[in-house]
Design a protein around this motif. Structure first.
Motif, PDB file in Angstrom:
ATOM      1  N   PHE A   1      40.261  42.077  39.275  1.00 42.32           N
ATOM      2  CA  PHE A   1      39.257  42.677  38.397  1.00 42.32           C
ATOM      3  C   PHE A   1      39.878  43.038  37.049  1.00 42.32           C
ATOM      4  O   PHE A   1      39.304  42.756  35.990  1.00 42.32           O
ATOM      5  CB  PHE A   1      38.645  43.912  39.056  1.00 42.32           C
ATOM      6  CG  PHE A   1      37.602  44.588  38.215  1.00 42.32           C
ATOM      7  CD1 PHE A   1      36.327  44.062  38.108  1.00 42.32           C
ATOM      8  CD2 PHE A   1      37.907  45.746  37.514  1.00 42.32           C
ATOM      9  CE1 PHE A   1      35.355  44.686  37.316  1.00 42.32           C
ATOM     10  CE2 PHE A   1      36.953  46.367  36.715  1.00 42.32           C
ATOM     11  CZ  PHE A   1      35.675  45.843  36.622  1.00 42.32           C
ATOM     12  N   GLU A   2      41.049  43.633  37.084  1.00 45.28           N
ATOM     13  CA  GLU A   2      41.713  44.014  35.842  1.00 45.28           C
ATOM     14  C   GLU A   2      42.070  42.773  35.025  1.00 45.28           C
ATOM     15  O   GLU A   2      41.972  42.779  33.788  1.00 45.28           O
ATOM     16  CB  GLU A   2      42.966  44.822  36.158  1.00 45.28           C
ATOM     17  CG  GLU A   2      43.740  45.285  34.926  1.00 45.28           C
ATOM     18  CD  GLU A   2      42.915  46.146  33.984  1.00 45.28           C
ATOM     19  OE1 GLU A   2      43.191  46.121  32.769  1.00 45.28           O
ATOM     20  OE2 GLU A   2      41.974  46.837  34.464  1.00 45.28           O
ATOM     21  N   ALA A   3      42.479  41.687  35.696  1.00 46.72           N
ATOM     22  CA  ALA A   3      42.793  40.455  34.976  1.00 46.72           C
ATOM     23  C   ALA A   3      41.570  39.907  34.249  1.00 46.72           C
ATOM     24  O   ALA A   3      41.677  39.417  33.111  1.00 46.72           O
ATOM     25  CB  ALA A   3      43.342  39.408  35.947  1.00 46.72           C
ATOM     26  N   LEU A   4      40.417  39.985  34.869  1.00 48.59           N
ATOM     27  CA  LEU A   4      39.184  39.520  34.229  1.00 48.59           C
ATOM     28  C   LEU A   4      38.852  40.372  33.006  1.00 48.59           C
ATOM     29  O   LEU A   4      38.431  39.855  31.971  1.00 48.59           O
ATOM     30  CB  LEU A   4      38.028  39.547  35.233  1.00 48.59           C
ATOM     31  CG  LEU A   4      38.127  38.529  36.372  1.00 48.59           C
ATOM     32  CD1 LEU A   4      37.090  38.820  37.446  1.00 48.59           C
ATOM     33  CD2 LEU A   4      37.947  37.105  35.848  1.00 48.59           C
ATOM     34  N   ARG A   5      39.040  41.672  33.124  1.00 47.51           N
ATOM     35  CA  ARG A   5      38.782  42.542  31.980  1.00 47.51           C
ATOM     36  C   ARG A   5      39.748  42.235  30.829  1.00 47.51           C
ATOM     37  O   ARG A   5      39.346  42.182  29.667  1.00 47.51           O
ATOM     38  CB  ARG A   5      38.917  44.008  32.399  1.00 47.51           C
ATOM     39  CG  ARG A   5      37.762  44.533  33.252  1.00 47.51           C
ATOM     40  CD  ARG A   5      36.455  44.368  32.533  1.00 47.51           C
ATOM     41  NE  ARG A   5      35.408  45.237  33.079  1.00 47.51           N
ATOM     42  CZ  ARG A   5      34.130  44.934  33.092  1.00 47.51           C
ATOM     43  NH1 ARG A   5      33.727  43.757  32.610  1.00 47.51           N
ATOM     44  NH2 ARG A   5      33.240  45.781  33.572  1.00 47.51           N
ATOM     45  N   ARG A   6      41.019  42.022  31.152  1.00 49.77           N
ATOM     46  CA  ARG A   6      41.994  41.720  30.098  1.00 49.77           C
ATOM     47  C   ARG A   6      41.680  40.376  29.430  1.00 49.77           C
ATOM     48  O   ARG A   6      42.029  40.170  28.262  1.00 49.77           O
ATOM     49  CB  ARG A   6      43.413  41.702  30.671  1.00 49.77           C
ATOM     50  CG  ARG A   6      43.956  43.082  31.026  1.00 49.77           C
ATOM     51  CD  ARG A   6      45.479  43.057  31.144  1.00 49.77           C
ATOM     52  NE  ARG A   6      45.930  42.077  32.115  1.00 49.77           N
ATOM     53  CZ  ARG A   6      46.118  42.332  33.411  1.00 49.77           C
ATOM     54  NH1 ARG A   6      45.866  43.548  33.889  1.00 49.77           N
ATOM     55  NH2 ARG A   6      46.539  41.383  34.235  1.00 49.77           N
ATOM     56  N   ALA A   7      41.016  39.494  30.174  1.00 51.98           N
ATOM     57  CA  ALA A   7      40.632  38.196  29.610  1.00 51.98           C
ATOM     58  C   ALA A   7      39.326  38.268  28.824  1.00 51.98           C
ATOM     59  O   ALA A   7      38.769  37.236  28.445  1.00 51.98           O
ATOM     60  CB  ALA A   7      40.515  37.165  30.730  1.00 51.98           C
ATOM     61  N   LYS A   8      38.835  39.491  28.606  1.00 51.27           N
ATOM     62  CA  LYS A   8      37.645  39.735  27.779  1.00 51.27           C
ATOM     63  C   LYS A   8      36.336  39.328  28.454  1.00 51.27           C
ATOM     64  O   LYS A   8      35.346  39.019  27.775  1.00 51.27           O
ATOM     65  CB  LYS A   8      37.752  39.052  26.407  1.00 51.27           C
ATOM     66  CG  LYS A   8      39.025  39.356  25.643  1.00 51.27           C
ATOM     67  CD  LYS A   8      39.195  40.843  25.387  1.00 51.27           C
ATOM     68  CE  LYS A   8      40.448  41.128  24.568  1.00 51.27           C
ATOM     69  NZ  LYS A   8      40.705  42.583  24.403  1.00 51.27           N
TER      70      LYS A   8
END
Length: 383
Positions: A143-150
């Motif tokens: 989930f955090e990776a998706l957020r960091r990917a905008k």
């Protein structure tokens, strides 16, 4: 028109899953699938006359196993084959074990703008019991990776009613999920599908009782609404304006084209089911022929589908739409049922619409079946 693309590969089959998929193995099959998919897409689009497409949905299986450059080529082909809306919703189902920072950024660059992340539970014991290959920490990292990917449109998918789960534990998971602030939450009740390991073991599973299951659904839904998520369908909640446009298209009865093995299309009043076998599908595509089974819906089936799909949603059934299709009055046909449901706070009849409350949605299948009893085979003068 909606475009659905079925990705028939998984790392490992989950113990509850009855959807068609194959082991991804070395990835050779995935490469064959991608090339055949684009070829089939071009052929089908030409047949349909390059129709307008408003949403694209990669389902599976595990679409996040597709290498981002391959996914980008598929979306480029879709833009070439169809008249793709400039603001088209491009959704992808993803599993936490195949989403890291690099892949998330790659999916975003390829054109995906909405992700449904298959968390299923935030409890390691529950995840192990249902055969998921990720753990709680992996789900949070994805989930955090998706957020960091905008990605600003992320949904989390959960299953409630798992073996050994209590209403209190389920609500605690929902509280934690809401604190993450996803734009969308899908919460599906566990269904023991025939042919799955969990179905075979059903006699030994310690599943929640009827009252516990009802509490999970009703109290869980109330908790999500208090957190700012509106329930717009039996199992789906969203922040305002973040409902899944693709799935809403299904429930509104829009036409859709399904590509890939086991995919289903609904075009010109016909339901077309592709073979749930990779080799059979691949052979047909290579030969440039249709392998799907085509079924033209009868009048009664179209009417039943109208009722079933609309009553899944919080908007419910427009009485005028029912009258246009059937030539009948829904309230007159179902007066006794409507009065009983309203008496038990399970449905509402207002402003030209009939819709189920959350309590009514819990028993929606039984309600919808009773509505079917009054649909005639084919009223005089109807096509």
């Amino acid at each position: 028109m909606l475009l659905y693309i079925h990705v028939p590969f998984c790392r490992r089959k989950c113990r509850y899953c009855a959807f068609y998929s194959e082991p991804v193995g070395s990835g050779e099959g995935l490469s064959l699938w991608a090339r055949a998919l684009v070829a089939d897409m071009r052929r089908r689009a030409a047949t349909l006359g390059r129709p307008r497409v408003s949403t694209v949905f990669f389902g599976g299986g595990t679409p996040s196993l597709i290498p981002p450059p391959v996914l980008g080529r598929i979306l480029d082909a879709a833009a070439d084959c169809f008249s793709l809306d400039g603001d088209a919703e491009i959704s992808m189902e993803a599993n936490p074990d195949s989403v890291d920072a690099s892949r998330a950024a790659g999916f975003r660059a390829a054109g995906v703008n909405r992700v449904s992340l298959g968390v299923q539970a935030l409890d390691d014991a529950l995840l192990a019991a249902i055969g998921r290959v990720h753990d709680r920490a992996g789900a949070l990292r994805a989930f955090e990776a998706l957020r960091r990917a905008k990605f600003d449109n992320v949904g989390l998918d959960f299953i409630w009613g798992l073996p050994g789960e209590t209403p209190e534990a389920w609500k605690a998971q929902l509280c934690e999920a809401a604190e993450l602030s996803p734009e969308h939450l899908s919460c599906y009740g566990l269904t023991l599908e025939e042919g799955t390991p969990m179905f075979r073991e059903r006699a030994s599973l310690r599943l929640p009782g009827e009252d516990e299951a009802a509490a999970m659904y009703e109290e869980g839904g109330a908790l999500l609404e208090a957190a700012g998520y509106g329930q717009y369908e039996i199992s789906n909640y969203a922040r305002p304006g973040r409902e899944c446009r693709h799935n809403m298209g299904y429930w509104r009865g829009e036409e859709y084209l399904g590509l890939g093995p086991a995919a289903v299309s609904f075009l010109d009043g016909c339901r077309i089911s592709e073979p749930a076998d990779f080799k059979t599908w691949l052979a047909a595509v290579r030969e440039g022929r249709n392998a799907g089974e085509t079924e033209r819906l009868s009048f009664a089936e179209r009417a039943e589908e109208l009722v079933m799909l609309r009553l899944r949603t919080s908007a419910g059934l427009a009485l005028s739409e029912y009258a246009r299709l059937t030539g009948r009055d829904f309230v007159s046909d179902n007066r006794a049922l409507i009065e009983e449901l309203e008496r038990w706070n399970m449905a509402v009849l207002a402003d030209g619409r009939f819709f189920l409350t959350r309590r009514g949605m819990l028993v929606s299948n039984a309600v919808i079946e009773q509505c079917f009893e009054h649909i005639p085979p084919k009223p005089e003068g109807k096509a």
